[in-house]
Design an enzyme around this catalytic site. Structure first.
Site, PDB file in Angstrom:
ATOM      1  N   HIS A   6      95.855  36.454  20.874  1.00  0.00           N
ATOM      2  CA  HIS A   6      95.211  36.431  19.560  1.00  0.00           C
ATOM      3  C   HIS A   6      95.297  37.795  18.896  1.00  0.00           C
ATOM      4  O   HIS A   6      95.579  38.803  19.544  1.00  0.00           O
ATOM      5  CB  HIS A   6      93.742  35.985  19.628  1.00  0.00           C
ATOM      6  CG  HIS A   6      92.848  36.869  20.443  1.00  0.00           C
ATOM      7  ND1 HIS A   6      92.646  36.685  21.789  1.00  0.00           N
ATOM      8  CD2 HIS A   6      92.098  37.945  20.109  1.00  0.00           C
ATOM      9  CE1 HIS A   6      91.810  37.603  22.234  1.00  0.00           C
ATOM     10  NE2 HIS A   6      91.461  38.390  21.240  1.00  0.00           N
ATOM     11  N   HIS A  35      92.096  44.521  17.004  1.00  0.00           N
ATOM     12  CA  HIS A  35      92.886  44.592  18.237  1.00  0.00           C
ATOM     13  C   HIS A  35      93.847  43.412  18.327  1.00  0.00           C
ATOM     14  O   HIS A  35      93.697  42.427  17.607  1.00  0.00           O
ATOM     15  CB  HIS A  35      91.995  44.665  19.487  1.00  0.00           C
ATOM     16  CG  HIS A  35      91.159  43.445  19.758  1.00  0.00           C
ATOM     17  ND1 HIS A  35      89.878  43.300  19.296  1.00  0.00           N
ATOM     18  CD2 HIS A  35      91.425  42.316  20.453  1.00  0.00           C
ATOM     19  CE1 HIS A  35      89.385  42.146  19.705  1.00  0.00           C
ATOM     20  NE2 HIS A  35      90.305  41.512  20.409  1.00  0.00           N
ATOM     21  N   GLU A  74      94.020  44.441  23.985  1.00  0.00           N
ATOM     22  CA  GLU A  74      93.247  43.678  24.972  1.00  0.00           C
ATOM     23  C   GLU A  74      94.243  42.942  25.861  1.00  0.00           C
ATOM     24  O   GLU A  74      95.225  42.382  25.361  1.00  0.00           O
ATOM     25  CB  GLU A  74      92.350  42.663  24.227  1.00  0.00           C
ATOM     26  CG  GLU A  74      91.512  41.794  25.145  1.00  0.00           C
ATOM     27  CD  GLU A  74      90.633  40.796  24.376  1.00  0.00           C
ATOM     28  OE1 GLU A  74      90.885  40.563  23.169  1.00  0.00           O
ATOM     29  OE2 GLU A  74      89.679  40.273  24.980  1.00  0.00           O
TER      30      GLU A  74
HETATM   31 CO    CO Z   1      89.931  39.752  21.589  1.00  0.00          CO
END
Ligand code: CO
Length: 134
Positions: free
Chosen positions: A7, A79, A130
């Site tokens: 994502h 992020h 991440e």
């Molecule tokens: Co995230």
């Protein structure tokens, strides 16, 4: 090490306004908001055919995205999340290469119920990354 893009997370000052824009202007399907108190965010998920977008709004006093929104008052990409097969193996390799892991270096359970780690943005072209074990 890297697998699919899981994502992209966008910090927003007003989740309701952002949700309306994605729904009405872009025609996207946006989930109901989910409050994640331990991460200090309220999040909605937007499912796209090839990935997800998450819109994050600060929740509570000490939200980790409050400082980001002070610097970027209209919001911005916060992020990106890559999938990895083995998060501990990925962490050990990155640490051996001198990459800083945020926090205590131990994976935490993320917004999708899977172990995640964040890498220091100064070690990655100014981008907060991440990693999520899938
Ligand atoms: Co995230």
């Amino acid at each position: 090490m890297l697998d699919r893009l899981n994502h992209i997370a966008i910090a927003v000052p007003d989740l309701q306004t952002a949700t309306r824009q994605y729904t009405e202007t872009l025609g996207a399907t946006v989930s109901e908001p989910i409050e994640i108190a331990e991460q200090g965010v309220t999040v909605v998920f937007i499912e796209l055919p090839n990935t997800k977008i998450e819109l994050l709004e600060p929740l509570g006093e000490n939200s980790p995205i409050s400082g980001f929104l002070e610097k970027n008052p209209s919001g911005g990409i916060h992020h990106i999340c890559y999938e990895v097969a083995d998060i501990l193996k990925a962490r050990d390799k990155l640490q051996a290469d001198g990459v800083r892991i945020l926090g205590d270096g131990e994976p935490k359970i993320g917004a999708h119920g899977k172990p995640v780690l964040f890498l220091h943005p100064k070690d990655f072209q100014g981008t907060l990354i991440e990693l999520e074990e899938v």
